[in-house]
Design a protein around this motif. Sequence first.
Motif, PDB file in Angstrom:
ATOM      1  N   MET A   5       0.832  -1.206   0.000  1.00  0.00           N
ATOM      2  CA  MET A   5       0.000   0.000   0.000  1.00  0.00           C
ATOM      3  C   MET A   5       0.871   1.262   0.000  1.00  0.00           C
ATOM      4  SD  MET A   5      -3.114  -0.654  -0.393  1.00  0.00           S
ATOM      5  CE  MET A   5      -3.740   0.968  -0.051  1.00  0.00           C
ATOM      6  N   LYS A   6       1.998   1.215   0.701  1.00  0.00           N
ATOM      7  CA  LYS A   6       2.919   2.348   0.690  1.00  0.00           C
ATOM      8  C   LYS A   6       3.420   2.601  -0.729  1.00  0.00           C
ATOM      9  CE  LYS A   6       4.739   2.355   5.391  1.00  0.00           C
ATOM     10  NZ  LYS A   6       5.930   2.249   6.243  1.00  0.00           N
ATOM     11  N   LEU A   7       3.722   1.533  -1.450  1.00  0.00           N
ATOM     12  CA  LEU A   7       4.180   1.674  -2.833  1.00  0.00           C
ATOM     13  C   LEU A   7       3.099   2.339  -3.682  1.00  0.00           C
ATOM     14  CD1 LEU A   7       6.136   1.175  -5.189  1.00  0.00           C
ATOM     15  CD2 LEU A   7       5.166  -1.131  -5.375  1.00  0.00           C
ATOM     16  N   ILE A   8       1.877   1.860  -3.573  1.00  0.00           N
ATOM     17  CA  ILE A   8       0.771   2.420  -4.360  1.00  0.00           C
ATOM     18  C   ILE A   8       0.557   3.891  -4.023  1.00  0.00           C
ATOM     19  CG2 ILE A   8      -1.742   2.301  -4.713  1.00  0.00           C
ATOM     20  CD1 ILE A   8      -1.445  -0.769  -4.445  1.00  0.00           C
ATOM     21  N   VAL A   9       0.545   4.213  -2.742  1.00  0.00           N
ATOM     22  CA  VAL A   9       0.352   5.604  -2.318  1.00  0.00           C
ATOM     23  C   VAL A   9       1.483   6.490  -2.838  1.00  0.00           C
ATOM     24  CG1 VAL A   9       0.331   7.136  -0.298  1.00  0.00           C
ATOM     25  CG2 VAL A   9      -1.066   5.057  -0.307  1.00  0.00           C
ATOM     26  N   ALA A  10       2.723   6.039  -2.696  1.00  0.00           N
ATOM     27  CA  ALA A  10       3.876   6.832  -3.136  1.00  0.00           C
ATOM     28  C   ALA A  10       3.826   7.099  -4.635  1.00  0.00           C
ATOM     29  CB  ALA A  10       5.176   6.130  -2.747  1.00  0.00           C
ATOM     30  N   VAL A  11       3.506   6.076  -5.410  1.00  0.00           N
ATOM     31  CA  VAL A  11       3.466   6.238  -6.870  1.00  0.00           C
ATOM     32  C   VAL A  11       2.294   7.113  -7.285  1.00  0.00           C
ATOM     33  CG1 VAL A  11       3.101   5.009  -9.053  1.00  0.00           C
ATOM     34  CG2 VAL A  11       4.755   4.142  -7.387  1.00  0.00           C
ATOM     35  N   LEU A  13       0.745   9.408  -5.551  1.00  0.00           N
ATOM     36  CA  LEU A  13       0.980  10.800  -5.158  1.00  0.00           C
ATOM     37  C   LEU A  13       1.998  11.493  -6.056  1.00  0.00           C
ATOM     38  CD1 LEU A  13       0.895  10.715  -1.256  1.00  0.00           C
ATOM     39  CD2 LEU A  13      -0.738  11.805  -2.803  1.00  0.00           C
ATOM     40  N   THR A  14       3.108  10.834  -6.342  1.00  0.00           N
ATOM     41  CA  THR A  14       4.126  11.503  -7.168  1.00  0.00           C
ATOM     42  C   THR A  14       3.652  11.689  -8.609  1.00  0.00           C
ATOM     43  OG1 THR A  14       5.276   9.409  -7.501  1.00  0.00           O
ATOM     44  CG2 THR A  14       6.147  10.864  -5.794  1.00  0.00           C
ATOM     45  N   VAL A  15       3.082  10.657  -9.191  1.00  0.00           N
ATOM     46  CA  VAL A  15       2.597  10.779 -10.572  1.00  0.00           C
ATOM     47  C   VAL A  15       1.422  11.754 -10.621  1.00  0.00           C
ATOM     48  CG1 VAL A  15       1.556   9.557 -12.522  1.00  0.00           C
ATOM     49  CG2 VAL A  15       3.450   8.512 -11.271  1.00  0.00           C
ATOM     50  N   GLY A  16       0.512  11.640  -9.662  1.00  0.00           N
ATOM     51  CA  GLY A  16      -0.674  12.499  -9.650  1.00  0.00           C
ATOM     52  C   GLY A  16      -0.351  13.962  -9.443  1.00  0.00           C
ATOM     53  N   ILE A  17       0.382  14.267  -8.386  1.00  0.00           N
ATOM     54  CA  ILE A  17       0.730  15.662  -8.100  1.00  0.00           C
ATOM     55  C   ILE A  17       1.662  16.205  -9.181  1.00  0.00           C
ATOM     56  CG2 ILE A  17       1.921  17.202  -6.487  1.00  0.00           C
ATOM     57  CD1 ILE A  17       0.845  15.349  -4.225  1.00  0.00           C
ATOM     58  N   GLY A  18       2.607  15.389  -9.611  1.00  0.00           N
ATOM     59  CA  GLY A  18       3.513  15.827 -10.658  1.00  0.00           C
ATOM     60  C   GLY A  18       2.784  16.161 -11.944  1.00  0.00           C
ATOM     61  N   SER A  19       1.793  15.374 -12.279  1.00  0.00           N
ATOM     62  CA  SER A  19       1.037  15.601 -13.508  1.00  0.00           C
ATOM     63  C   SER A  19       0.184  16.858 -13.446  1.00  0.00           C
ATOM     64  CB  SER A  19       0.147  14.394 -13.805  1.00  0.00           C
ATOM     65  OG  SER A  19       0.936  13.252 -14.012  1.00  0.00           O
ATOM     66  N   LEU A  20      -0.200  17.272 -12.252  1.00  0.00           N
ATOM     67  CA  LEU A  20      -1.027  18.472 -12.120  1.00  0.00           C
ATOM     68  C   LEU A  20      -0.337  19.709 -12.682  1.00  0.00           C
ATOM     69  CD1 LEU A  20      -2.667  18.097  -8.593  1.00  0.00           C
ATOM     70  CD2 LEU A  20      -3.754  17.867 -10.832  1.00  0.00           C
ATOM     71  N   GLY A  21       0.971  19.811 -12.462  1.00  0.00           N
ATOM     72  CA  GLY A  21       1.704  20.954 -13.012  1.00  0.00           C
ATOM     73  C   GLY A  21       1.567  21.032 -14.520  1.00  0.00           C
ATOM     74  N   TYR A  56       8.305  10.628 -12.741  1.00  0.00           N
ATOM     75  CA  TYR A  56       7.457  10.636 -11.542  1.00  0.00           C
ATOM     76  C   TYR A  56       7.246   9.211 -11.017  1.00  0.00           C
ATOM     77  CZ  TYR A  56       6.401  15.555 -12.356  1.00  0.00           C
ATOM     78  OH  TYR A  56       6.492  16.916 -12.530  1.00  0.00           O
ATOM     79  N   LEU A  57       7.116   8.247 -11.910  1.00  0.00           N
ATOM     80  CA  LEU A  57       7.001   6.850 -11.498  1.00  0.00           C
ATOM     81  C   LEU A  57       8.260   6.408 -10.747  1.00  0.00           C
ATOM     82  CD1 LEU A  57       5.558   4.078 -11.568  1.00  0.00           C
ATOM     83  CD2 LEU A  57       6.635   3.706 -13.788  1.00  0.00           C
ATOM     84  N   LEU A  58       9.423   6.719 -11.309  1.00  0.00           N
ATOM     85  CA  LEU A  58      10.688   6.379 -10.646  1.00  0.00           C
ATOM     86  C   LEU A  58      10.819   7.087  -9.297  1.00  0.00           C
ATOM     87  CD1 LEU A  58      13.146   6.471 -13.691  1.00  0.00           C
ATOM     88  CD2 LEU A  58      12.186   4.449 -12.553  1.00  0.00           C
ATOM     89  N   MET A  59      10.381   8.355  -9.236  1.00  0.00           N
ATOM     90  CA  MET A  59      10.414   9.090  -7.968  1.00  0.00           C
ATOM     91  C   MET A  59       9.517   8.426  -6.936  1.00  0.00           C
ATOM     92  SD  MET A  59      10.393  13.166  -8.673  1.00  0.00           S
ATOM     93  CE  MET A  59       9.944  13.362 -10.379  1.00  0.00           C
ATOM     94  N   GLY A  60       8.337   7.980  -7.371  1.00  0.00           N
ATOM     95  CA  GLY A  60       7.414   7.314  -6.454  1.00  0.00           C
ATOM     96  C   GLY A  60       8.002   6.039  -5.885  1.00  0.00           C
ATOM     97  N   ILE A  61       8.618   5.239  -6.730  1.00  0.00           N
ATOM     98  CA  ILE A  61       9.253   4.001  -6.270  1.00  0.00           C
ATOM     99  C   ILE A  61      10.415   4.335  -5.336  1.00  0.00           C
ATOM    100  CG2 ILE A  61      10.538   1.945  -6.983  1.00  0.00           C
ATOM    101  CD1 ILE A  61       8.888   2.109  -9.657  1.00  0.00           C
ATOM    102  N   SER A  62      11.167   5.353  -5.684  1.00  0.00           N
ATOM    103  CA  SER A  62      12.307   5.759  -4.876  1.00  0.00           C
ATOM    104  C   SER A  62      11.876   6.196  -3.473  1.00  0.00           C
ATOM    105  CB  SER A  62      13.051   6.892  -5.587  1.00  0.00           C
ATOM    106  OG  SER A  62      14.115   7.352  -4.805  1.00  0.00           O
TER     107      SER A  62
END
Length: 156
Positions: A5-11, A13-21, A56-62
Motif C-alpha cells: 500500500m505504501k508503494l501504491i500511495v507513493a506512486v 501521489l508523485t505521478v498524480g501531483i507531478g502531472s497536475l503541473g 514521476y514513477l521512478l520518484m514514487g518508487i524511490s
Amino acid sequence: MPSFMKLIVAVILTVGIGSLGGIFTATEVGTWYAGLQKPSFNPPSWLFAPVWTLLYLLMGISVYLVWKQPPSPARRMATGVFIVQFVFNFLWSFIFFKLHLIGWALAEIIVMWVLILITIVLFARLSRTAAWLLVPYLAWVSFATVLTAAIYKLNT
C-alpha cells in the motif's frame, strides 16, 4: 500500512501531483511557449509528458523505498528534502509557463537541481536503489536547466 500500500500511495501521489503541473499549464505550451525562440536542441513538445510520467514513477518508487525503512531522523530528513524538491518541481511549471518569468524559473530550477542532488545523497544512506532511481530525474533536470537558460538567453 502494508508495504504494498505504501508503494501504491507513493506512486499515485508523485505521478498524480507531478502531472497536475503539466495539466494546469498545458494551454500555455500551445500558445505562449510555442511563440518563444528555442534552441536547436529543444525536444518536441510530445516528448515531455512521457518523460515526466516515467520520472514521476521512478520518484514514487524511490520515495517508497525510503518510506519503508524503519523510522529514523535520517529517513525523516530524506523524505523532508524530497518533499521540498518536489514542491520546487511543481512550482517551476507555474513560474515558467503561467507567470512567464523565465529568469526566475531558471533560478528556481537551479535550486531544485541542488535539492535533487541532496535528496539523492540522503536517499543513498537509506537505500542505494532509491538513490539510483533518482539519477535519471537529475539528468533530465540538468538538461531542463540548460534548456531554460538557452530559452532565457534567446528571449531577453
